[in-house]
Design a protein around this motif. Structure first.
Motif, PDB file in Angstrom:
ATOM      1  N   UNK A   1       0.836  -1.194   0.000  1.00  0.00           N
ATOM      2  CA  UNK A   1       0.000   0.000   0.000  1.00  0.00           C
ATOM      3  C   UNK A   1       0.874   1.247   0.000  1.00  0.00           C
ATOM      4  N   UNK A   2       0.445   2.316  -0.662  1.00  0.00           N
ATOM      5  CA  UNK A   2       1.248   3.548  -0.697  1.00  0.00           C
ATOM      6  C   UNK A   2       1.460   4.111   0.710  1.00  0.00           C
ATOM      7  N   UNK A   3       2.615   4.696   0.942  1.00  0.00           N
ATOM      8  CA  UNK A   3       2.990   5.372   2.181  1.00  0.00           C
ATOM      9  C   UNK A   3       3.078   4.394   3.347  1.00  0.00           C
ATOM     10  N   UNK A   4       1.946   3.795   3.748  1.00  0.00           N
ATOM     11  CA  UNK A   4       1.944   2.896   4.904  1.00  0.00           C
ATOM     12  C   UNK A   4       2.907   1.738   4.686  1.00  0.00           C
ATOM     13  N   UNK A   5       2.881   1.154   3.506  1.00  0.00           N
ATOM     14  CA  UNK A   5       3.746   0.020   3.218  1.00  0.00           C
ATOM     15  C   UNK A   5       5.217   0.359   3.304  1.00  0.00           C
ATOM     16  N   UNK A   6       5.593   1.504   2.760  1.00  0.00           N
ATOM     17  CA  UNK A   6       6.997   1.901   2.785  1.00  0.00           C
ATOM     18  C   UNK A   6       7.494   2.162   4.203  1.00  0.00           C
ATOM     19  N   UNK A   7       6.670   2.800   5.002  1.00  0.00           N
ATOM     20  CA  UNK A   7       7.066   3.063   6.387  1.00  0.00           C
ATOM     21  C   UNK A   7       7.061   1.781   7.221  1.00  0.00           C
ATOM     22  N   UNK A   8       6.149   0.871   6.929  1.00  0.00           N
ATOM     23  CA  UNK A   8       6.132  -0.406   7.641  1.00  0.00           C
ATOM     24  C   UNK A   8       7.421  -1.183   7.390  1.00  0.00           C
ATOM     25  N   UNK A   9       7.883  -1.182   6.146  1.00  0.00           N
ATOM     26  CA  UNK A   9       9.158  -1.827   5.824  1.00  0.00           C
ATOM     27  C   UNK A   9      10.309  -1.170   6.570  1.00  0.00           C
ATOM     28  N   UNK A  10      10.300   0.163   6.587  1.00  0.00           N
ATOM     29  CA  UNK A  10      11.409   0.896   7.224  1.00  0.00           C
ATOM     30  C   UNK A  10      11.474   0.622   8.720  1.00  0.00           C
ATOM     31  N   UNK A  11      10.322   0.399   9.354  1.00  0.00           N
ATOM     32  CA  UNK A  11      10.286   0.163  10.800  1.00  0.00           C
ATOM     33  C   UNK A  11      10.370  -1.318  11.159  1.00  0.00           C
TER      34      UNK A  11
END
Length: 245
Positions: A103-113
């Motif tokens: 998912x946009x935004x949420x997915x990228x931050x979830x990976x980063x954390x």
């Protein structure tokens, strides 16, 4: 009618703010885990703050919030309880469906954390790898959050507690902090309407280590369901409110 208008305005502004906050924090988040957490906490706080003055929904966290490495087994009724739990915990690591990573935004931050994304049926393998990475120092330890029923469950709807929580409790050999909520009464799983009132996430007394799987699951379900029902009744919920929107 006025509350419907306020609800729609709230959803629109919250949707718009997600990419705005995500992009503003992106340079920091790319180089720092603290930046990624700061971005998601900023968005959560924005949604919680605007809910108060735009739709008349106040949010409170009750109980003792765990600070160290611990298992958190939470009741899941709404996207609101995710934001409240994430905002309250210092370093929350959610177990989530793998699809969320796309998912946009949420997915990228979830990976980063370093959130724990799992395929259905392969949760044990993903959690084992995560625990190994924590022990080796490859990723930072934190509070591992699992939704024991595996999905959002509306108030008044029964759903079984998954055995994966017990397996994780046994594997981690750590106390488990149950979490109750009434968030789904104000912010339903489906629909646009948002009720005014007081949404609560409550961190309950920890369940000690060393219990059998059966005893652990029985205590967890009893604590979470009882406390959640009490919060719902205090909010004015009645069984007729359980009809899905």
């Amino acid at each position: 009618m006025l509350q419907w208008v306020r609800s729609i305005l709230y959803i629109v502004q919250a949707t718009v703010m997600m990419p705005v906050v995500g992009l503003l924090y992106a340079p920091w988040a790319m180089f720092s885990l603290n930046g990624a957490y700061a971005a998601c906490k900023a968005y959560s706080r924005w949604c919680i703050w605007t809910a108060r003055w735009l739709i008349g929904l106040r949010c409170e966290v009750h109980g003792t919030v765990p600070q160290g490495e611990v298992l958190v087994a939470a009741k899941h009724q709404s996207f609101l309880d995710i934001m409240m739990i994430f905002n309250a915990l210092p370093r929350a690591k959610f177990i989530m469906k793998k699809e969320i990573l796309y998912t946009p935004i949420i997915g990228q931050y979830a990976k980063r954390m370093n959130m724990v994304a799992v395929d259905r049926g392969k949760r044990g393998k993903a959690i084992t790898k995560m625990l190994e990475d924590v022990k080796s120092g490859r990723i930072e330890a934190g509070q591992l959050v699992i939704y024991s029923q595996g999905t959002r469950v509306a108030p008044g709807v029964s759903a079984p507690y998954k055995a994966g929580t017990a397996a994780l409790y046994e594997q981690m050999a750590q106390p488990c902090v149950p979490v109750a909520t009434n968030a789904g009464y104000f912010w339903p799983r489906r629909g646009l309407y948002r009720r005014p009132g007081l949404a609560v996430v409550e961190f309950l007394e920890p369940i000690r280590t060393g219990l059998t799987k059966e005893a652990f699951m029985a205590e967890l379900e009893t604590k979470v369901e009882s406390a959640s029902d009490t919060l719902l009744r205090d909010a004015g919920w009645t069984p007729v409110d359980a009809t899905p929107r």
